[in-house]
Scaffold this active site. Structure first.
Site, PDB file in Angstrom:
ATOM      1  N   GLU A 130      12.549  52.022 -48.332  1.00  0.00           N
ATOM      2  CA  GLU A 130      12.713  50.705 -47.697  1.00  0.00           C
ATOM      3  C   GLU A 130      13.029  49.602 -48.712  1.00  0.00           C
ATOM      4  O   GLU A 130      12.399  48.535 -48.699  1.00  0.00           O
ATOM      5  CB  GLU A 130      11.461  50.352 -46.883  1.00  0.00           C
ATOM      6  CG  GLU A 130      11.111  51.388 -45.834  1.00  0.00           C
ATOM      7  CD  GLU A 130       9.958  50.953 -44.919  1.00  0.00           C
ATOM      8  OE1 GLU A 130       9.128  50.131 -45.343  1.00  0.00           O
ATOM      9  OE2 GLU A 130       9.904  51.420 -43.770  1.00  0.00           O
ATOM     10  N   GLU A 277      10.404  57.608 -40.313  1.00  0.00           N
ATOM     11  CA  GLU A 277       8.979  57.386 -40.061  1.00  0.00           C
ATOM     12  C   GLU A 277       8.817  56.865 -38.649  1.00  0.00           C
ATOM     13  O   GLU A 277       9.522  55.948 -38.235  1.00  0.00           O
ATOM     14  CB  GLU A 277       8.388  56.327 -41.016  1.00  0.00           C
ATOM     15  CG  GLU A 277       8.400  56.697 -42.480  1.00  0.00           C
ATOM     16  CD  GLU A 277       7.803  55.599 -43.365  1.00  0.00           C
ATOM     17  OE1 GLU A 277       7.086  54.710 -42.839  1.00  0.00           O
ATOM     18  OE2 GLU A 277       8.055  55.626 -44.569  1.00  0.00           O
TER      19      GLU A 277
END
Ligand SMILES: *[C@@H]1O[C@H](CO)[C@@H](O)[C@H](O)[C@H]1NC(C)=O
Ligand SMILES: *[C@@H]1O[C@H](CO)[C@@H](O)[C@H](O)[C@H]1NC(C)=O
Ligand SMILES: *[C@@H]1O[C@H](CO)[C@@H](O)[C@H](O)[C@H]1NC(C)=O
Ligand SMILES: *[C@@H]1O[C@H](CO)[C@@H](O)[C@H](O)[C@H]1NC(C)=O
Ligand SMILES: *[C@@H]1O[C@H](CO)[C@@H](O)[C@H](O)[C@H]1NC(C)=O
Ligand SMILES: *[C@@H]1O[C@H](CO)[C@@H](O)[C@H](O)[C@H]1NC(C)=O
Ligand SMILES: *[C@@H]1O[C@H](CO)[C@@H](O)[C@H](O)[C@H]1NC(C)=O
Length: 494
Positions: A130, A277
């Site tokens: 990220e 995720e």
């Protein structure tokens, strides 16, 4: 309805930072091909990776996503046929982006070696985690794409480029839609990173790598008190979004399709998408509990098993659940729930009934086998400690800073204890964290060791496990055995 859309806006735009976790064993797990789990390791007392790997296999889980290339984990995955996504932590992106020789070294040490020598079935290398989160303030903005290219180039040069693809797991905050038109079809990559995102997605399309996105309906709910709660789950809502005649009844689909639209506008409409995720925490917030987690997974797993997909991408979907085990050393900056994402507890027990095959069977996952706990004893506050209020408060604060007291918070599993109860909880966590060292249960005479379990139905006072990392380093096997042998010899001789 209009009102609802406004709220809907918020969650679709929502950005948040987080994170930062074989051969089919039996017939009933045959449908699990597209399902993986994130295996994070930010715990004070790790379970032996070999035990974890056995647990994955016993549950028919055939894909894992890691957050590094830890040798211990990698070795345990050797020869198992579990498809593995290995990761390069963000703090290495800069060096990898500027130093191709370092990128080659990284691949040779952390990929090639395990692929060939240990037979780890590596499929992806995650370059960073990220990296474009808004909260990072552009820290990795210039290094991510060059690092991605260097890693893929090094993979190609090592002869692995067709089997192993480099990609970048991104949070859903890299795309959004305007406030005044918060529907999936209005989605585009975030304006401040749009140029770089377009370069990245064209590159991924060119190399045949997937786009990896993390989507968290829980966070939509956590961040917006007006979020319509049913929209976070999968069994319908009376406030759907209608977008160009398409009806969305859950935020996961809406968010996923916003990405599909963003990719289309970027010129790569068919780029493969993997959900890196997705999951639901079980403690640390009013919505983070077993009932909600169970409801979320039940709907989500049925959806995955059914290969429903989303309105814009019908069909099967590759997803990695977050996460495998609770991680008591994760930062709680995002919220108290952050250490409680595990499908399994810290000691490898399944938390609730969950059917990975998506047929809704009321059964538990297979837990970790062979995890050893420390002795059944706890550290609690003495009754007379209540009179030393100031010392007691200080000691609680100290113990909680050093360990994990997230269960004590508002609407969490151990909320509502008395002051002495809080103290006992904090002292016990500290004592267990220090492997039940007697010196860790003193607190200036406020604390005492007991064999009486202070847990209640709702609130667990844990007994830690024997940390495998300690076993490895200090030789719990080695030293005590030697001591035992010596004392035995001594007794024999005397
Ligand atoms: C991977 O390789 C690099 C470069 O050789 C090295 O610095 C790093 O420690 C290795 N291991 C992990 C877990 O990243
Ligand atoms: C990234 O590159 C731009 C343009 O060269 C520069 O202005 C910016 O400061 C760089 N950002 C970082 C975090 O290095
Ligand atoms: C994306 O990849 C596909 C499959 O390789 C290819 O057909 C297509 O032309 C690519 N699109 C772009 C914009 O490069
Ligand atoms: C979805 O299921 C939950 C319990 O699993 C229930 O409380 C809720 O009312 C259901 N919602 C709808 C819209 O059916
Ligand atoms: C399963 O898929 C069918 C057809 O794709 C769809 O009509 C049905 O609603 C789906 N069921 C669930 C639980 O997603
Ligand atoms: C949160 O805690 C308050 C106070 O203990 C309680 O009244 C409320 O029902 C709790 N809410 C949930 C969702 O647990
Ligand atoms: C126990 O600890 C929690 C979390 O810090 C706090 O909110 C609560 O007020 C404490 N209870 C007492 C009685 O001090």
């Amino acid at each position: 309805m209009a009102n609802c859309i406004v709220h809907v806006t918020f969650f679709l735009l929502t950005c948040y930072c987080l994170s930062a976790a074989s051969v089919p064993q039996n017939a009933h797990t045959a449908g699990l091909g597209q399902l993986g789990v994130n295996w994070g390791t930010m715990t004070s007392h790790p379970i032996n990776p070999t035990i974890i790997v056995d647990m994955l296999r016993a549950n028919g889980i055939r894909k894992v996503k890691l957050f590094d290339a830890n040798p211990w984990t990698m070795t345990a995955l050797g020869g198992t046929h579990i498809e593995t996504m290995v990761a390069i932590p963000n703090d290495q992106l800069s060096q990898i982006s500027t130093d191709y020789n370092y990128a080659k070294k990284w691949i040779s040490n952390n990929i090639t070696r395990y692929y060939y020598d240990h037979k780890v079935k590596i499929r992806y290398v995650a370059v960073g985690n990220e990296p474009f989160l808004k909260s990072y303030n552009n820290l990795y903005i210039n290094s991510t794409f060059p690092a991605l290219r260097n890693i893929q180039k090094a993979l190609d040069e090592a002869g692995l480029g067709t089997v192993i693809k480099a990609t970048v797991p991104l949070n859903a905050d890299v795309y959004n839609s305007p406030n005044n038109n918060p529907v999936p079809s209005a989605g585009e990559f975030r304006v401040d990173i749009r140029q770089i995102m377009h370069k990245i997605v064209h590159y991924l399309n060119h190399t045949g790598a997937p786009f990896v996105v993390n989507i968290y309906p829980f966070l939509s709910l956590y961040q917006n008190p007006h979020f319509p709660i049913d929209f976070a789950f999968f069994n319908g809502t009376n406030k759907p979004i209608i977008d160009k005649g398409v009806k969305y009844t859950n935020v996961f689909d809406a968010n996923f399709d916003m990405l599909v639209w963003s990719l289309k506008k970027a010129g790569v409409p068919n780029l493969k998408i993997i959900v890196g995720e997705v999951g639901w925490p079980t403690d640390g917030d009013k919505n983070a509990n077993i009932q909600n987690a169970r409801r979320f997974y039940d709907g989500f797993l049925r959806k995955i098993a059914n290969k429903t997909g989303t309105p814009k991408r019908p069909g099967g979907m590759e997803v990695y659940l977050f996460g495998l085990i609770d991680e008591n050393q994760k930062s709680i900056l995002p919220g108290n729930f952050e250490r409680n994402w595990g499908l399994f507890t810290y000691d490898g027990r399944p938390k609730f009934a969950m059917d990975l095959t998506g047929t809704g069977k009321d059964q538990y996952l297979v837990g970790a086998k062979g995890v050893e706990h420390l002795p059944a004893q706890w550290c609690v506050s003495k009754k007379e400690a209540e009179e030393r209020y100031y010392e007691l408060s200080n000691s609680i604060n100290y113990a909680c800073q050093m360990t994990d007291c997230t269960a004590l918070g508002y609407n969490s599993s151990c909320n509502g204890l008395s002051l002495l109860g809080n103290a006992s909880y904090a002292f016990n966590m500290y004592f267990q964290m220090h492997d039940q060292d007697v010196r860790a249960c003193n607190f200036n005479g406020l604390a005492i060791i007991t064999e009486e379990n202070p847990s209640t139905d709702k609130c667990l006072f844990p007994v830690q496990i024997i940390s495998e990392s300690q076993r490895k380093e200090a030789g719990v096997y080695g030293v005590p055995l030697l001591v035992l042998l010596i004392s035995l010899l001594y007794h024999l001789l005397v």
